[in-house]
Motif scaffolding. Structure first.
Motif, mmCIF file in Angstrom:
data_model
loop_
_atom_site.group_PDB
_atom_site.id
_atom_site.type_symbol
_atom_site.label_atom_id
_atom_site.label_comp_id
_atom_site.label_asym_id
_atom_site.label_seq_id
_atom_site.Cartn_x
_atom_site.Cartn_y
_atom_site.Cartn_z
ATOM 1 N N ASN A 1 -10.568 21.700 4.522
ATOM 2 C CA ASN A 1 -10.832 22.474 5.747
ATOM 3 C C ASN A 1 -10.079 23.805 5.773
ATOM 4 O O ASN A 1 -9.413 24.155 6.752
ATOM 5 N N GLY A 2 -10.163 24.513 4.676
ATOM 6 C CA GLY A 2 -9.551 25.841 4.621
ATOM 7 C C GLY A 2 -8.103 25.852 4.170
ATOM 8 O O GLY A 2 -7.546 26.925 3.933
ATOM 9 N N GLU A 3 -7.476 24.703 4.056
ATOM 10 C CA GLU A 3 -6.087 24.661 3.599
ATOM 11 C C GLU A 3 -6.036 24.739 2.072
ATOM 12 O O GLU A 3 -7.043 24.552 1.395
ATOM 13 N N SER A 4 -4.849 25.017 1.567
ATOM 14 C CA SER A 4 -4.724 25.194 0.112
ATOM 15 C C SER A 4 -3.771 24.184 -0.514
ATOM 16 O O SER A 4 -3.334 24.364 -1.647
ATOM 17 N N LEU A 5 -3.433 23.127 0.228
ATOM 18 C CA LEU A 5 -2.469 22.154 -0.267
ATOM 19 C C LEU A 5 -2.897 20.743 0.117
ATOM 20 O O LEU A 5 -3.285 20.479 1.259
ATOM 21 N N LYS B 1 -5.653 23.032 -11.556
ATOM 22 C CA LYS B 1 -6.056 24.291 -12.189
ATOM 23 C C LYS B 1 -7.534 24.579 -11.963
ATOM 24 O O LYS B 1 -7.921 25.711 -11.629
ATOM 25 N N ILE B 2 -8.368 23.556 -12.102
ATOM 26 C CA ILE B 2 -9.819 23.750 -11.978
ATOM 27 C C ILE B 2 -10.213 24.056 -10.530
ATOM 28 O O ILE B 2 -11.011 24.954 -10.256
ATOM 29 N N ILE B 3 -9.625 23.308 -9.575
ATOM 30 C CA ILE B 3 -9.974 23.499 -8.157
ATOM 31 C C ILE B 3 -9.241 24.688 -7.564
ATOM 32 O O ILE B 3 -9.707 25.319 -6.618
ATOM 33 N N GLY B 4 -8.058 25.019 -8.112
ATOM 34 C CA GLY B 4 -7.291 26.151 -7.596
ATOM 35 C C GLY B 4 -6.515 25.824 -6.336
ATOM 36 O O GLY B 4 -6.352 26.686 -5.462
#
Length: 686
Positions: free
Chosen positions: A632-636, A658-661
């Motif tokens: 939902n827009g988070e990066s962790l 690495k693949i998903i970033g």
């Protein structure tokens, strides 16, 4: 200032107006008028000093007394009594000693009333030496004198001395009163002197004190602390009148003695009987539920507390933070942090320290470090907590740096400090540094290493591959090696595939803790890695014969306010089809990026294709996939696991990051792993 304050009144009329203002609660006008009197009489000084103390301004009261002395005014007995009570309320020892000197200088050292007040003042200042000096120099003593010096010892954490005073009191023929009894009961509680407590109970009954609510509440607390909960409940049930303190005492007693359900039922009974609850009542039941793992019930009660008009105070916050820590609820922890900041509870070092631990255990070391950096004052516990926080996240070098800063700041390390530092060294392969720290304990800091420190050193050596050195270290330990020491060696034997030492360590562990399934599983895994299938089978059979069962591995991830739990091959989640489809698609991308499944982590003797399929069903991989699908827009993504992370999953999650970033944090039962751009913070060493 109000214009109604008269000016230029005779001293006797001014005193009358000051009394009028004080009685009406207008301390400001009373003080304004007082300041207009050229030479205030001693009665005016006494009234204002006393009123400031009663209204919760003891420091201002002491400033008034200091002004009196600056004006060279000689205090009388009443002024000194007022100043002594202000000192007791503010617990200001320097002022207390000055006022005591004034009492001697102006000829009141033999006064019984003032002497009793001085003893009480020193007790509130935690200075029993001063109280004892006053007591010993009093020409006459009454029951208040004896009670005050006894209460002083209790307040200063000297229960044995308090009991000696009461015995000496009895030898003089002076009879204790209800205040004496209620003040000495906490000493009996601390010392767990149940038989003496029963004697005191008999004295209470014989002398008609059983109707005194302070005495009976003290008896309930005494019996509970002496592990006689049945007797505590009997005293409570026979009380003719119960105040809020007695209710809180019996509820806390049941929580302390494992009776969570009984305590909650008593709390509801208290409410149904119309008892006016206070914050202590709510805090007792909330913290009690949290301590017994009833976190959801505690949060429900918190909501009821707020609905009832009570705001969480610093005690409530201190209780709630461990709940967020145990639940790994970063969202809840942040909400409590915001509330604490708005209400300035964060200035309480105990709450701030709990906040540091909460953020660290919830996986956000950066916020943990930020809270620590903003502490205006740091004690040993705060330093220990931030050192341990860095250690559990694998920042061994930072833990060492913090240790040095702690020493440089003048804070003395304790046993826990060294456990934290050595643990950090263990997770970061800092063998030489660990050796230096370990041997400096007794040499530089006069702290003898205990079992935990020796186990940490075994862990340091074992994790770094020095298995023979670790085994030799265990054999030379001056204390009996614990399960932790042998367990560290066994775990390393699994990593470094050392069958011989693994068997030695496991056999020791089977003797020390035969019910621990982890030891059997580790040795079985060592045999499987060595393709010793028959030996592995024997260990599994030994487990079955001894009735030892393995706890199933599970992983969980929080999305919004809900925790989602996964076990191996789990298909209960409503997004299961999406999770497995996502993992299948990702597996192909991972292969192209160089990922090769390590089927050595599959313990069953099945074909290669089935082994690869089993690896993809591990709980941590399912939880990570679910977290990614619900970013939902988070990066962790933060995932928690009850067992050690699988080596193949560890490798796979590096590729996934690495693949998903995205950054992926996984906390297993040993430490935190922070995956970013195909790398892990542990540098593949855990």
């Amino acid at each position: 200032m109000p214009s109604k304050v008269p000016t230029c009144l005779p001293p006797n009329i001014s005193l009358k107006f000051i009394k009028s203002y004080v009685n009406s609660g207008d301390l400001g006008c009373a003080l304004q008028l007082f300041n207009k009197i050229p030479v205030p009489d001693l009665r005016s000084w006494t009234i204002l000093i006393t009123t400031h103390t009663k209204q919760g301004f003891p420091k201002e009261a002491l400033k008034l007394y200091a002004e009196l002395r600056l004006r060279k005014v000689e205090p009388d007995k009443l002024v000194l009594l007022a100043a002594v009570k202000a000192c007791a309320a503010s617990a200001h020892l320097a002022n207390a000693m000055q006022i005591h000197e004034d009492a001697i200088r102006f000829g009141f050292s033999s006064d019984l009333l003032l002497g009793n007040a001085l003893i009480d003042m020193y007790g509130k200042c935690n200075f029993f030496q001063g109280a004892r000096k006053v007591f010993d120099e009093m020409p006459t003593k009454d029951v208040i004198s004896w009670t005050s010096i006894s209460a002083c010892y209790v307040n200063c954490g000297l229960p044995g001395e308090a009991l000696q005073v009461v015995r000496a009191m009895g030898s003089t023929g002076m009879k204790p009163n209800s205040v004496t009894v209620s003040s000495i009961l906490p000493a009996i509680s601390d010392l767990k002197y149940l038989n003496l407590g029963r004697e005191i109970h008999g004295f209470v009954l014989r002398n008609g004190m059983s109707q005194n609510v302070f005495v009976t509440s003290g008896l309930v607390d005494m019996y509970a602390n002496c592990f006689s909960l049945h007797q505590a409940q009997l005293v409570f049930d026979n009380m003719s009148k119960r105040d809020i303190v007695s209710w809180n005492v019996i509820i806390t007693a049941h929580f302390s003695n494992g009776g969570c359900e009984k305590a909650v039922n008593l709390f509801h009974r208290m409410r149904s009987e119309g008892v006016n609850l206070n914050s202590a009542s709510w805090n007792a039941v909330i913290s009690g539920c949290i301590q017994h793992g009833k976190t959801e019930q505690a949060l429900y009660l918190l909501a009821q507390m707020q609905d009832s008009g009570f705001k969480p105070n610093h005690v409530t916050i201190a209780s709630l933070l461990p709940a967020c820590t145990n639940l790994e609820s970063l969202r809840g922890g942040k909400q409590i942090h915001a509330y604490s900041f708005r209400h300035r509870f964060i200035e309480d070092i105990m709450i701030a320290t709990a906040m540091i631990l909460m953020y660290a255990k919830c996986g956000d070391l950066e916020l943990s470090q930020r809270v620590f950096s903003e502490l205006p004052r740091r004690d040993t516990v705060a330093w220990n907590t931030i050192i341990m926080a860095n250690s559990m996240h694998g920042n061994g070098k930072e833990a060492l740096l913090l240790f040095q800063k702690m020493i440089d700041s003048g804070i003395k390390p304790n046993s826990v400090t060294f456990t934290g530092v050595l643990s950090g060294c263990s997770h970061s392969q800092l063998v030489q540094e660990a050796h230096s720290i370990f041997y400096s304990m007794s040499g530089n800091y006069l702290i003898e290493p205990d079992a935990d420190h020796y186990s940490c050193m075994v862990d340091v050596l074992s994790r770094s591959g020095y298995l023979e050195e670790a085994y030799e270290f265990i054999q030379k330990m001056p204390i009996e090696p614990t399960a932790s020491a042998w367990g560290a060696l066994l775990g390393a034997c699994r990593v470094y595939k050392n069958v011989e030492l693994g068997q030695v360590a496991a056999n020791k562990l089977f003797e020390i803790e035969p019910e621990n399934p982890g030891n059997y599983i580790l040795l079985s895994n060592i045999f499987v890695s060595a393709k010793m299938w028959l030996d592995a089978s024997k260990i599994r059979k030994l487990m079955r014969d001894r009735g030892v069962t393995k706890a199933p591995g599970c992983s969980w991830v929080q999305v919004k306010n809900r925790v989602h739990t996964f076990v191996v091959g789990d298909k209960r989640n409503e997004q299961s089809n999406e999770i497995y489809r996502f993992l299948d698609e990702l597996r192909e991308k991972m292969r192209l990026a160089g990922y090769l499944p390590d089927t050595g982590f599959v313990l069953q003797d099945v074909d290669q294709e089935e082994k690869e399929e089993l690896l993809c069903n591990h709980s941590e991989r399912l939880a990570v996939a679910f977290g990614i699908l619900n970013l939902n827009g988070e990066s962790l993504v933060r995932v928690f696991k009850n067992l050690r992370i699988c080596g193949d999953c560890h490798n796979a999650i590096k590729f996934m990051s690495k693949i998903i970033g995205v950054q992926i944090t996984v906390r297993d039962n040993l430490r935190f792993h922070h995956f970013r751009d195909g790398l892990c913070s542990c540098r593949d060493f855990w």
